[in-house]
Design a protein around this motif. Sequence first.
Motif, PDB file in Angstrom:
ATOM      1  N   THR A 176      -2.381  11.516   4.959  1.00 44.92           N
ATOM      2  CA  THR A 176      -3.783  11.094   4.869  1.00 44.92           C
ATOM      3  C   THR A 176      -4.595  11.841   5.925  1.00 44.92           C
ATOM      4  O   THR A 176      -4.335  11.724   7.110  1.00 44.92           O
ATOM      5  CB  THR A 176      -3.893   9.580   5.110  1.00 44.92           C
ATOM      6  OG1 THR A 176      -3.085   8.906   4.166  1.00 44.92           O
ATOM      7  CG2 THR A 176      -5.319   9.118   4.971  1.00 44.92           C
TER       8      THR A 176
ATOM      9  N   ARG B 211      -8.541   8.382  -1.804  1.00 40.10           N
ATOM     10  CA  ARG B 211      -7.308   7.780  -1.292  1.00 40.10           C
ATOM     11  C   ARG B 211      -7.379   6.269  -1.314  1.00 40.10           C
ATOM     12  O   ARG B 211      -6.424   5.595  -0.981  1.00 40.10           O
ATOM     13  CB  ARG B 211      -7.085   8.248   0.135  1.00 40.10           C
ATOM     14  CG  ARG B 211      -6.961   9.751   0.213  1.00 40.10           C
ATOM     15  CD  ARG B 211      -6.669  10.174   1.629  1.00 40.10           C
ATOM     16  NE  ARG B 211      -6.449  11.599   1.704  1.00 40.10           N
ATOM     17  CZ  ARG B 211      -5.330  12.166   1.273  1.00 40.10           C
ATOM     18  NH1 ARG B 211      -4.384  11.458   0.759  1.00 40.10           N
ATOM     19  NH2 ARG B 211      -5.185  13.458   1.370  1.00 40.10           N
TER      20      ARG B 211
ATOM     21  N   THR C  65      -6.606   1.299   2.051  1.00 38.93           N
ATOM     22  CA  THR C  65      -7.393   0.248   1.401  1.00 38.93           C
ATOM     23  C   THR C  65      -8.318  -0.376   2.426  1.00 38.93           C
ATOM     24  O   THR C  65      -8.240  -0.093   3.606  1.00 38.93           O
ATOM     25  CB  THR C  65      -6.458  -0.812   0.784  1.00 38.93           C
ATOM     26  OG1 THR C  65      -7.225  -1.661  -0.034  1.00 38.93           O
ATOM     27  CG2 THR C  65      -5.757  -1.607   1.852  1.00 38.93           C
TER      28      THR C  65
ATOM     29  N   ARG D  23      -2.833   1.739   7.287  1.00 41.29           N
ATOM     30  CA  ARG D  23      -3.362   2.086   5.952  1.00 41.29           C
ATOM     31  C   ARG D  23      -4.532   1.195   5.586  1.00 41.29           C
ATOM     32  O   ARG D  23      -5.027   1.247   4.476  1.00 41.29           O
ATOM     33  CB  ARG D  23      -2.266   1.948   4.911  1.00 41.29           C
ATOM     34  CG  ARG D  23      -1.185   2.989   5.089  1.00 41.29           C
ATOM     35  CD  ARG D  23      -0.094   2.786   4.030  1.00 41.29           C
ATOM     36  NE  ARG D  23       1.053   3.612   4.351  1.00 41.29           N
ATOM     37  CZ  ARG D  23       2.286   3.316   3.964  1.00 41.29           C
ATOM     38  NH1 ARG D  23       2.517   2.232   3.256  1.00 41.29           N
ATOM     39  NH2 ARG D  23       3.273   4.094   4.287  1.00 41.29           N
TER      40      ARG D  23
ATOM     41  N   TRP E 263      -7.037   2.637  -2.253  1.00 45.07           N
ATOM     42  CA  TRP E 263      -6.068   1.949  -3.114  1.00 45.07           C
ATOM     43  C   TRP E 263      -6.486   0.484  -3.246  1.00 45.07           C
ATOM     44  O   TRP E 263      -6.550  -0.240  -2.251  1.00 45.07           O
ATOM     45  CB  TRP E 263      -4.682   2.060  -2.492  1.00 45.07           C
ATOM     46  CG  TRP E 263      -3.637   1.331  -3.267  1.00 45.07           C
ATOM     47  CD1 TRP E 263      -2.973   1.790  -4.361  1.00 45.07           C
ATOM     48  CD2 TRP E 263      -3.114   0.032  -2.994  1.00 45.07           C
ATOM     49  NE1 TRP E 263      -2.074   0.851  -4.788  1.00 45.07           N
ATOM     50  CE2 TRP E 263      -2.144  -0.234  -3.971  1.00 45.07           C
ATOM     51  CE3 TRP E 263      -3.390  -0.933  -2.019  1.00 45.07           C
ATOM     52  CZ2 TRP E 263      -1.431  -1.434  -4.004  1.00 45.07           C
ATOM     53  CZ3 TRP E 263      -2.689  -2.125  -2.050  1.00 45.07           C
ATOM     54  CH2 TRP E 263      -1.712  -2.365  -3.033  1.00 45.07           C
TER      55      TRP E 263
ATOM     56  N   ARG F  13      -1.994   6.450   0.975  1.00 41.98           N
ATOM     57  CA  ARG F  13      -3.147   5.731   0.398  1.00 41.98           C
ATOM     58  C   ARG F  13      -3.715   4.777   1.426  1.00 41.98           C
ATOM     59  O   ARG F  13      -3.028   4.383   2.372  1.00 41.98           O
ATOM     60  CB  ARG F  13      -2.707   4.924  -0.777  1.00 41.98           C
ATOM     61  CG  ARG F  13      -2.691   5.645  -2.066  1.00 41.98           C
ATOM     62  CD  ARG F  13      -3.917   6.330  -2.430  1.00 41.98           C
ATOM     63  NE  ARG F  13      -4.135   6.407  -3.795  1.00 41.98           N
ATOM     64  CZ  ARG F  13      -3.482   7.154  -4.659  1.00 41.98           C
ATOM     65  NH1 ARG F  13      -2.682   7.804  -4.381  1.00 41.98           N
ATOM     66  NH2 ARG F  13      -3.708   7.244  -5.810  1.00 41.98           N
TER      67      ARG F  13
ATOM     68  N   ASP G 285      -4.761  -0.996  -8.828  1.00 39.34           N
ATOM     69  CA  ASP G 285      -3.545  -0.198  -8.914  1.00 39.34           C
ATOM     70  C   ASP G 285      -2.298  -1.068  -8.974  1.00 39.34           C
ATOM     71  O   ASP G 285      -1.217  -0.619  -9.280  1.00 39.34           O
ATOM     72  CB  ASP G 285      -3.489   0.718  -7.688  1.00 39.34           C
ATOM     73  CG  ASP G 285      -2.738   1.995  -8.035  1.00 39.34           C
ATOM     74  OD1 ASP G 285      -2.385   2.144  -9.208  1.00 39.34           O
ATOM     75  OD2 ASP G 285      -2.521   2.805  -7.147  1.00 39.34           O
TER      76      ASP G 285
ATOM     77  N   ILE H  94       0.852  -1.188   0.000  1.00 38.33           N
ATOM     78  CA  ILE H  94       0.000   0.000   0.000  1.00 38.33           C
ATOM     79  C   ILE H  94       0.889   1.239   0.000  1.00 38.33           C
ATOM     80  O   ILE H  94       1.704   1.418   0.880  1.00 38.33           O
ATOM     81  CB  ILE H  94      -0.888   0.038   1.252  1.00 38.33           C
ATOM     82  CG1 ILE H  94      -1.722  -1.245   1.336  1.00 38.33           C
ATOM     83  CG2 ILE H  94      -1.791   1.257   1.220  1.00 38.33           C
ATOM     84  CD1 ILE H  94      -2.481  -1.352   2.649  1.00 38.33           C
TER      85      ILE H  94
END
Length: 119
Positions: free
Chosen positions: A98, A111, A30, A69, A113, A28, A118, A24
């Motif tokens: 972030t 943001r 997830t 993240r 991901w 970003r 990606d 990650i």
Amino acid sequence: MSTATARPGSQDFERDVHSVARLIPSGRVTSYGAIAKYLGAAKSSRMVGWAMSRAFSSCAEESPVPAHRVVNRLGMLSGRMHFPTPTAMEEQLMAEGTEVLNGQVVDFDVRFWDPSTDL
DNA sequence: ATGATGACAAGTT
DNA sequence: TAACTTGCCATCA
């Protein structure tokens, strides 16, 4: 080898989750479901969270897992309570650029991901 | 051994 | 619209 050894997939799964989590990009975030889906276990999103909790006890010193993240699909820092301090997650996220407001990631959809997209 | 819980998510009522 | 129910798999009591 031997007879019935071979630790069932738990460790494998955990390792996969950590691997993806390390990918990650900074700044970003997830979701658990995204990682789970990427691993082919879309319905095991819970296991992802379980694996994250293990991330702290894992070889994190050699391979730090940016668990901060990873948030739930709503962008909420659901796992902040599992961090060394209840604010560590937010602090880390902020340190990477972030924006976090009220325990929630701002512009989460921007943001977000997705490893499947990606990566 | 059984039951309940959990850093979730998607589907149904 | 919100709340409820089910799935998933491992860990804890």
